[in-house]
Write a protein that holds these residues in place. Structure first.
Motif, PDB file in Angstrom:
ATOM      1  N   VAL A  58       0.837  -1.200   0.000  1.00 42.83           N
ATOM      2  CA  VAL A  58       0.000   0.000   0.000  1.00 42.83           C
ATOM      3  C   VAL A  58       0.874   1.253   0.000  1.00 42.83           C
ATOM      4  CG1 VAL A  58      -1.675   1.309   1.357  1.00 42.83           C
ATOM      5  CG2 VAL A  58      -1.971  -1.138   1.039  1.00 42.83           C
ATOM      6  N   LEU A  59       1.943   1.252   0.796  1.00 48.22           N
ATOM      7  CA  LEU A  59       2.845   2.403   0.816  1.00 48.22           C
ATOM      8  C   LEU A  59       3.553   2.590  -0.525  1.00 48.22           C
ATOM      9  CD1 LEU A  59       4.442   2.306   4.372  1.00 48.22           C
ATOM     10  CD2 LEU A  59       2.606   3.750   3.509  1.00 48.22           C
ATOM     11  N   THR A  60       3.904   1.495  -1.174  1.00 46.88           N
ATOM     12  CA  THR A  60       4.535   1.587  -2.493  1.00 46.88           C
ATOM     13  C   THR A  60       3.581   2.192  -3.507  1.00 46.88           C
ATOM     14  OG1 THR A  60       5.881  -0.359  -1.987  1.00 46.88           O
ATOM     15  CG2 THR A  60       5.687   0.254  -4.297  1.00 46.88           C
ATOM     16  N   VAL A  61       2.344   1.769  -3.494  1.00 47.06           N
ATOM     17  CA  VAL A  61       1.338   2.310  -4.422  1.00 47.06           C
ATOM     18  C   VAL A  61       1.085   3.783  -4.127  1.00 47.06           C
ATOM     19  CG1 VAL A  61      -1.101   2.172  -5.092  1.00 47.06           C
ATOM     20  CG2 VAL A  61       0.260   0.094  -4.898  1.00 47.06           C
ATOM     21  N   ILE A  62       1.018   4.145  -2.852  1.00 52.36           N
ATOM     22  CA  ILE A  62       0.849   5.557  -2.489  1.00 52.36           C
ATOM     23  C   ILE A  62       2.012   6.382  -3.029  1.00 52.36           C
ATOM     24  CG2 ILE A  62       0.869   7.186  -0.543  1.00 52.36           C
ATOM     25  CD1 ILE A  62      -0.769   5.100   1.019  1.00 52.36           C
ATOM     26  N   GLY A  63       3.224   5.861  -2.912  1.00 54.86           N
ATOM     27  CA  GLY A  63       4.402   6.572  -3.421  1.00 54.86           C
ATOM     28  C   GLY A  63       4.353   6.762  -4.924  1.00 54.86           C
ATOM     29  N   PHE A  64       4.065   5.695  -5.664  1.00 54.97           N
ATOM     30  CA  PHE A  64       3.983   5.802  -7.119  1.00 54.97           C
ATOM     31  C   PHE A  64       2.868   6.748  -7.543  1.00 54.97           C
ATOM     32  CE2 PHE A  64       6.148   1.531  -7.435  1.00 54.97           C
ATOM     33  CZ  PHE A  64       7.288   2.028  -8.045  1.00 54.97           C
ATOM     34  N   LEU A  65       1.711   6.625  -6.926  1.00 56.40           N
ATOM     35  CA  LEU A  65       0.591   7.485  -7.303  1.00 56.40           C
ATOM     36  C   LEU A  65       0.842   8.953  -6.984  1.00 56.40           C
ATOM     37  CD1 LEU A  65      -2.526   5.336  -6.344  1.00 56.40           C
ATOM     38  CD2 LEU A  65      -1.657   5.850  -8.624  1.00 56.40           C
ATOM     39  N   SER A  66       1.457   9.226  -5.842  1.00 57.06           N
ATOM     40  CA  SER A  66       1.734  10.623  -5.503  1.00 57.06           C
ATOM     41  C   SER A  66       2.750  11.232  -6.473  1.00 57.06           C
ATOM     42  CB  SER A  66       2.213  10.749  -4.066  1.00 57.06           C
ATOM     43  OG  SER A  66       3.453  10.107  -3.884  1.00 57.06           O
ATOM     44  N   TYR A  67       3.769  10.469  -6.828  1.00 59.47           N
ATOM     45  CA  TYR A  67       4.771  10.976  -7.764  1.00 59.47           C
ATOM     46  C   TYR A  67       4.164  11.149  -9.157  1.00 59.47           C
ATOM     47  CZ  TYR A  67       9.235  11.544 -10.129  1.00 59.47           C
ATOM     48  OH  TYR A  67      10.270  12.039 -10.866  1.00 59.47           O
ATOM     49  N   TYR A  68       3.410  10.168  -9.597  1.00 60.87           N
ATOM     50  CA  TYR A  68       2.794  10.226 -10.916  1.00 60.87           C
ATOM     51  C   TYR A  68       1.783  11.370 -11.004  1.00 60.87           C
ATOM     52  CZ  TYR A  68       0.512   8.622 -15.187  1.00 60.87           C
ATOM     53  OH  TYR A  68       0.001   8.545 -16.454  1.00 60.87           O
ATOM     54  N   THR A  69       1.007  11.577  -9.949  1.00 53.09           N
ATOM     55  CA  THR A  69       0.043  12.672  -9.921  1.00 53.09           C
ATOM     56  C   THR A  69       0.748  14.018 -10.042  1.00 53.09           C
ATOM     57  OG1 THR A  69      -1.442  11.364  -8.543  1.00 53.09           O
ATOM     58  CG2 THR A  69      -1.796  13.742  -8.569  1.00 53.09           C
ATOM     59  N   GLN A  70       1.867  14.153  -9.371  1.00 51.12           N
ATOM     60  CA  GLN A  70       2.614  15.407  -9.463  1.00 51.12           C
ATOM     61  C   GLN A  70       3.175  15.619 -10.861  1.00 51.12           C
ATOM     62  OE1 GLN A  70       5.264  16.290  -6.108  1.00 51.12           O
ATOM     63  NE2 GLN A  70       4.419  14.399  -5.248  1.00 51.12           N
TER      64      GLN A  70
END
Length: 92
Positions: A58-70
């Motif tokens: 879950v933390l890995t997905v949060i990291g990828f999604l936050s970076y990709y969203t930015q």
């Protein structure tokens, strides 16, 4: 040319902060989806005492999604599309 070994941009710094804060909040609240009643992490699996989405995933997905969203917000999505295509090609 930069003298540092790693060149960390602002999006990566923000994503790291988001992952750390999210990880702390999830760990502090200890939701039953990730943790057993005694406070230990649940193992990965599909049984009643296991979870299909472990804490680290879950933390890995949060990291990828936050970076990709930015990156999407900044208009740099073309390079991410190429990166995802290459990553899928290599790993499949």
């Amino acid at each position: 040319m930069s003298d540092s070994l790693f060149n960390i941009n602002d999006q990566l710094k923000i994503s790291i902060v988001i992952v750390l804060v999210s990880g702390y909040l999830i760990y502090d609240n200890k939701p039953s989806y990730f943790f057993k009643e005694n406070g230990e992490f649940k193992q990965f699996g599909l049984n009643n005492d296991q979870t299909p989405f472990p804490y680290f995933m879950v933390l890995t997905v949060i990291g990828f999604l936050s970076y990709y969203t930015q990156l999407l917000y900044g208009g740099k999505y073309v390079w991410i599309t190429v990166w995802i295509t290459v990553w899928i090609t290599v790993w499949t």
